[in-house]
Design a protein around this motif. Structure first.
Motif, PDB file in Angstrom:
ATOM      1  N   MET A   1       0.845  -1.191   0.000  1.00 22.49           N
ATOM      2  CA  MET A   1       0.000   0.000   0.000  1.00 22.49           C
ATOM      3  C   MET A   1       0.880   1.241   0.000  1.00 22.49           C
ATOM      4  N   ASN A   2       0.642   2.140  -0.998  1.00 21.86           N
ATOM      5  CA  ASN A   2       1.450   3.353  -1.041  1.00 21.86           C
ATOM      6  C   ASN A   2       0.937   4.361  -0.009  1.00 21.86           C
ATOM      7  N   LYS A   3       1.687   5.465   0.126  1.00 22.34           N
ATOM      8  CA  LYS A   3       1.385   6.427   1.187  1.00 22.34           C
ATOM      9  C   LYS A   3       0.013   7.065   1.002  1.00 22.34           C
ATOM     10  N   THR A   4      -0.331   7.429  -0.230  1.00 22.26           N
ATOM     11  CA  THR A   4      -1.618   8.085  -0.475  1.00 22.26           C
ATOM     12  C   THR A   4      -2.778   7.175  -0.077  1.00 22.26           C
ATOM     13  N   ASP A   5      -2.706   5.904  -0.493  1.00 19.03           N
ATOM     14  CA  ASP A   5      -3.769   4.954  -0.138  1.00 19.03           C
ATOM     15  C   ASP A   5      -3.831   4.741   1.371  1.00 19.03           C
ATOM     16  N   ARG A   6      -2.643   4.716   2.010  1.00 12.01           N
ATOM     17  CA  ARG A   6      -2.626   4.493   3.458  1.00 12.01           C
ATOM     18  C   ARG A   6      -3.237   5.677   4.207  1.00 12.01           C
ATOM     19  N   LEU A   7      -2.961   6.896   3.762  1.00 17.26           N
ATOM     20  CA  LEU A   7      -3.540   8.078   4.420  1.00 17.26           C
ATOM     21  C   LEU A   7      -5.065   8.055   4.318  1.00 17.26           C
ATOM     22  N   LEU A   8      -5.575   7.713   3.140  1.00 17.89           N
ATOM     23  CA  LEU A   8      -7.025   7.634   2.971  1.00 17.89           C
ATOM     24  C   LEU A   8      -7.601   6.530   3.856  1.00 17.89           C
ATOM     25  N   ALA A   9      -6.914   5.391   3.904  1.00 19.97           N
ATOM     26  CA  ALA A   9      -7.397   4.271   4.715  1.00 19.97           C
ATOM     27  C   ALA A   9      -7.396   4.619   6.200  1.00 19.97           C
ATOM     28  N   ILE A  10      -6.413   5.389   6.644  1.00 22.58           N
ATOM     29  CA  ILE A  10      -6.355   5.803   8.056  1.00 22.58           C
ATOM     30  C   ILE A  10      -7.549   6.678   8.396  1.00 22.58           C
ATOM     31  N   VAL A  11      -7.864   7.640   7.515  1.00 20.14           N
ATOM     32  CA  VAL A  11      -9.015   8.511   7.756  1.00 20.14           C
ATOM     33  C   VAL A  11     -10.301   7.688   7.827  1.00 20.14           C
ATOM     34  N   LEU A  12     -10.456   6.742   6.903  1.00 21.45           N
ATOM     35  CA  LEU A  12     -11.648   5.886   6.910  1.00 21.45           C
ATOM     36  C   LEU A  12     -11.725   5.053   8.194  1.00 21.45           C
ATOM     37  N   GLU A  13     -10.565   4.563   8.651  1.00 25.62           N
ATOM     38  CA  GLU A  13     -10.527   3.771   9.878  1.00 25.62           C
ATOM     39  C   GLU A  13     -10.948   4.603  11.079  1.00 25.62           C
ATOM     40  N   LEU A  14     -10.449   5.839  11.176  1.00 24.63           N
ATOM     41  CA  LEU A  14     -10.828   6.714  12.285  1.00 24.63           C
ATOM     42  C   LEU A  14     -12.295   7.111  12.193  1.00 24.63           C
ATOM     43  N   GLN A  15     -12.758   7.320  10.969  1.00 22.92           N
ATOM     44  CA  GLN A  15     -14.151   7.705  10.777  1.00 22.92           C
ATOM     45  C   GLN A  15     -15.097   6.571  11.150  1.00 22.92           C
ATOM     46  N   ARG A  16     -14.668   5.350  10.861  1.00 27.04           N
ATOM     47  CA  ARG A  16     -15.529   4.191  11.093  1.00 27.04           C
ATOM     48  C   ARG A  16     -15.475   3.707  12.538  1.00 27.04           C
ATOM     49  N   ASN A  17     -14.290   3.696  13.143  1.00 25.25           N
ATOM     50  CA  ASN A  17     -14.114   3.053  14.451  1.00 25.25           C
ATOM     51  C   ASN A  17     -13.739   3.993  15.589  1.00 25.25           C
ATOM     52  N   GLY A  18     -13.596   5.291  15.307  1.00 28.53           N
ATOM     53  CA  GLY A  18     -13.294   6.222  16.380  1.00 28.53           C
ATOM     54  C   GLY A  18     -11.844   6.159  16.820  1.00 28.53           C
ATOM     55  N   MET A  19     -11.604   6.413  18.090  1.00 23.72           N
ATOM     56  CA  MET A  19     -10.252   6.487  18.646  1.00 23.72           C
ATOM     57  C   MET A  19      -9.433   5.239  18.340  1.00 23.72           C
ATOM     58  N   GLN A  20      -8.207   5.457  17.805  1.00 17.92           N
ATOM     59  CA  GLN A  20      -7.306   4.355  17.468  1.00 17.92           C
ATOM     60  C   GLN A  20      -5.895   4.676  17.965  1.00 17.92           C
ATOM     61  N   ARG A  21      -5.238   3.700  18.561  1.00 19.21           N
ATOM     62  CA  ARG A  21      -3.861   3.885  18.994  1.00 19.21           C
ATOM     63  C   ARG A  21      -2.913   3.760  17.804  1.00 19.21           C
ATOM     64  N   ALA A  22      -1.782   4.451  17.904  1.00 23.59           N
ATOM     65  CA  ALA A  22      -0.787   4.377  16.839  1.00 23.59           C
ATOM     66  C   ALA A  22      -0.310   2.940  16.650  1.00 23.59           C
ATOM     67  N   GLU A  23      -0.177   2.197  17.764  1.00 21.05           N
ATOM     68  CA  GLU A  23       0.275   0.806  17.680  1.00 21.05           C
ATOM     69  C   GLU A  23      -0.705  -0.056  16.882  1.00 21.05           C
ATOM     70  N   ASP A  24      -2.006   0.181  17.108  1.00 26.96           N
ATOM     71  CA  ASP A  24      -3.024  -0.605  16.399  1.00 26.96           C
ATOM     72  C   ASP A  24      -3.042  -0.264  14.911  1.00 26.96           C
ATOM     73  N   LEU A  25      -2.904   1.031  14.599  1.00 23.11           N
ATOM     74  CA  LEU A  25      -2.872   1.441  13.196  1.00 23.11           C
ATOM     75  C   LEU A  25      -1.640   0.881  12.496  1.00 23.11           C
ATOM     76  N   ALA A  26      -0.502   0.884  13.201  1.00 21.98           N
ATOM     77  CA  ALA A  26       0.730   0.351  12.614  1.00 21.98           C
ATOM     78  C   ALA A  26       0.575  -1.144  12.315  1.00 21.98           C
ATOM     79  N   ALA A  27      -0.067  -1.864  13.228  1.00 20.32           N
ATOM     80  CA  ALA A  27      -0.273  -3.295  13.009  1.00 20.32           C
ATOM     81  C   ALA A  27      -1.241  -3.539  11.866  1.00 20.32           C
ATOM     82  N   LYS A  28      -2.289  -2.738  11.790  1.00 27.22           N
ATOM     83  CA  LYS A  28      -3.297  -2.924  10.749  1.00 27.22           C
ATOM     84  C   LYS A  28      -2.731  -2.667   9.357  1.00 27.22           C
ATOM     85  N   PHE A  29      -1.916  -1.627   9.241  1.00 22.91           N
ATOM     86  CA  PHE A  29      -1.400  -1.252   7.928  1.00 22.91           C
ATOM     87  C   PHE A  29       0.025  -1.754   7.687  1.00 22.91           C
ATOM     88  N   GLU A  30       0.499  -2.600   8.617  1.00 22.51           N
ATOM     89  CA  GLU A  30       1.783  -3.283   8.461  1.00 22.51           C
ATOM     90  C   GLU A  30       2.921  -2.289   8.201  1.00 22.51           C
TER      91      GLU A  30
END
Length: 310
Positions: free
Chosen positions: A1-30
Motif C-alpha cells: 500500500m502506497n502512502k496516499t492509499d494508506r492516508l485515505l485508509a487511516i481517515v476511513l478507519e478513524l471515521q468508522r471506528n473512532g479512537m485508534q492507537r498508533a500501535e493498532d494502526l501500525a499493526a493494521k497497515f503493516e
C-alpha cells in the motif's frame, strides 16, 4: 500500500471506528509506529482535523466527514452486487433504501466507469428465492425481528423442528444471520436458558412482546462463534460412480474425504446420526454406512419400509 492509499485508509478507519492507537494502526497497515506518526502529521497539514490524546490515540474532530470519493470499477461492482442482494433478500424497508443507495452510487460514477461497471455486472447474476410463495411472510418476519433487535424487545413464537412437536419459545433476539440461503435467528432462549439458533422457516406465529431485555455488553454478532457440539463421527463408503457428486455437494456435515481403491471414504461429524439419515438414503445403493452400527440398523429399517411401500 502506497502512502496516499494508506492516508485515505487511516481517515476511513478513524471515521468508522473512532479512537485508534498508533500501535493498532501500525499493526493494521503493516508499518512502523514512527510512520504512523508521520502520517498523522501529513493529514493534519492537509487540513484533516486529527485529534491526538496522550495515552489514548488518535481520532477525528467530531462532525468531520470525509467528502465523496471515487470508486474503481471493481469497487463499484462490489457495492452494486451487494445492494442487489439486499433488494432481493431483505424486507421492503431495506429494499427501498438499497434501491435509493444504488441510484446515488450510479449517479456519482463517471460515465466511463459506470458503463464499465455495468458491463462487468452483466457477467454476474444473483439467483435467490425471491419468487417463492413464502417470501411475503419472511419479509414481514424480518421486519418484526429487526425492530425487536434494535429496540431490545422479547419475541414469542411457535417453533417446529422436523419430527418433533411444536414448542412455544420466548427469546431475546440478538441478531439475524444469513447462512447458505437460510435466515437464522440468534437469540437467548428462556426455555433452554442459553443461546440458540432458530431457522426462520420453522418459526410460526411470531409476536413482538412489550417486555424488554438487555443484550450482554460483550456480545457482538460479527465476532460470535457458536460452540460446535457435533461429537458423533459417521463413516461412509461411497461408490466410485457417485464420488464426484458427493464432493461437489459441499455437505455441511462432511469432516473428511479420502479416495480409496474401494471408493470414496467419507467422515461426517454430527450431533445425532438422525440428522444425516435422509442425506445418506438419498445416495441409494451408492452409499454404505460403515459405522456406527446403530445407524447401519436405521438404514436397514428404512430400506425395508421402502420395499414394503413398493
Amino acid at each position: 500500500m502506497n502512502k496516499t492509499d494508506r492516508l485515505l485508509a487511516i481517515v476511513l478507519e478513524l471515521q468508522r471506528n473512532g479512537m485508534q492507537r498508533a500501535e493498532d494502526l501500525a499493526a493494521k497497515f503493516e508499518t512502523s509506529i514512527r510512520t504512523i506518526y508521520r502520517d498523522m502529521q501529513a493529514l493534519s497539514e492537509a487540513g484533516v482535523p486529527i485529534v491526538g490524546a496522550p495515552g489514548q490515540g488518535y481520532s477525528l474532530l467530531e462532525g468531520y466527514f470525509l467528502p465523496p470519493m471515487s470508486f474503481t470499477v471493481e469497487e463499484a461492482v462490489t457495492l452494486l452486487i451487494g445492494l442487489h442482494f439486499v433488494e432481493r433478500e431483505f424486507d421492503d424497508d431495506y429494499q427501498a433504501k438499497a434501491y435509493a443507495a444504488r441510484g446515488k452510487i450510479e449517479a456519482i460514477l463517471p460515465g466511463t466507469t459506470r458503463r464499465e461497471a455495468e458491463r462487468v455486472r452483466d457477467a454476474f447474476r444473483l439467483l435467490t428465492g425471491k419468487m417463492s410463495e413464502g417470501n411475503g411472510r419472511r419479509e414481514e418476519m424480518l421486519k418484526l425481528l429487526r425492530r425487536a433487535i434494535l429496540d431490545q424487545r422479547r419475541v414469542r413464537f411457535n417453533y417446529k423442528k422436523p419430527g418433533l412437536d411444536v414448542r412455544v419459545r420466548k427469546v431475546d433476539p440478538y441478531g439475524i444471520v444469513y447462512i447458505g440461503g437460510t435466515w437464522v435467528l440468534v437469540a437467548f432462549c428462556h426455555l433452554r436458558q442459553a443461546l440458540r439458533h432458530f431457522r426462520m422457516s420453522r418459526i410460526r406465529d411470531l409476536e413482538l412482546l412489550v417486555e424488554g431485555f438487555r443484550r450482554p455488553p460483550d456480545f457482538t454478532l460479527h465476532s460470535y462463534r457458536p460452540p460446535d457440539d457435533r461429537s458423533v463421527l459417521i463413516k461412509l463408503l461411497i461408490h466410485h460412480r457417485a464420488a464426484d457428486k458427493v464432493k461437489e455437494s459441499d455437505y455441511f456435515y462432511i469432516e473428511e474425504l479420502e479416495d480409496g481403491q474401494d471408493g470414496l471414504h467419507v467422515t461426517l461429524r454430527v450431533r445425532r446420526p438422525e440428522e444425516v439419515l435422509h442425506w445418506i438414503l438419498g445416495w441409494g445403493s451408492d452409499a454404505v454406512v460403515l459405522s456406527p452400527e446403530s445407524l447401519r440398523q436405521r438404514v436397514r429399517e428404512e430400506a425395508e419400509k421402502i420395499i414394503k411401500r413398493y
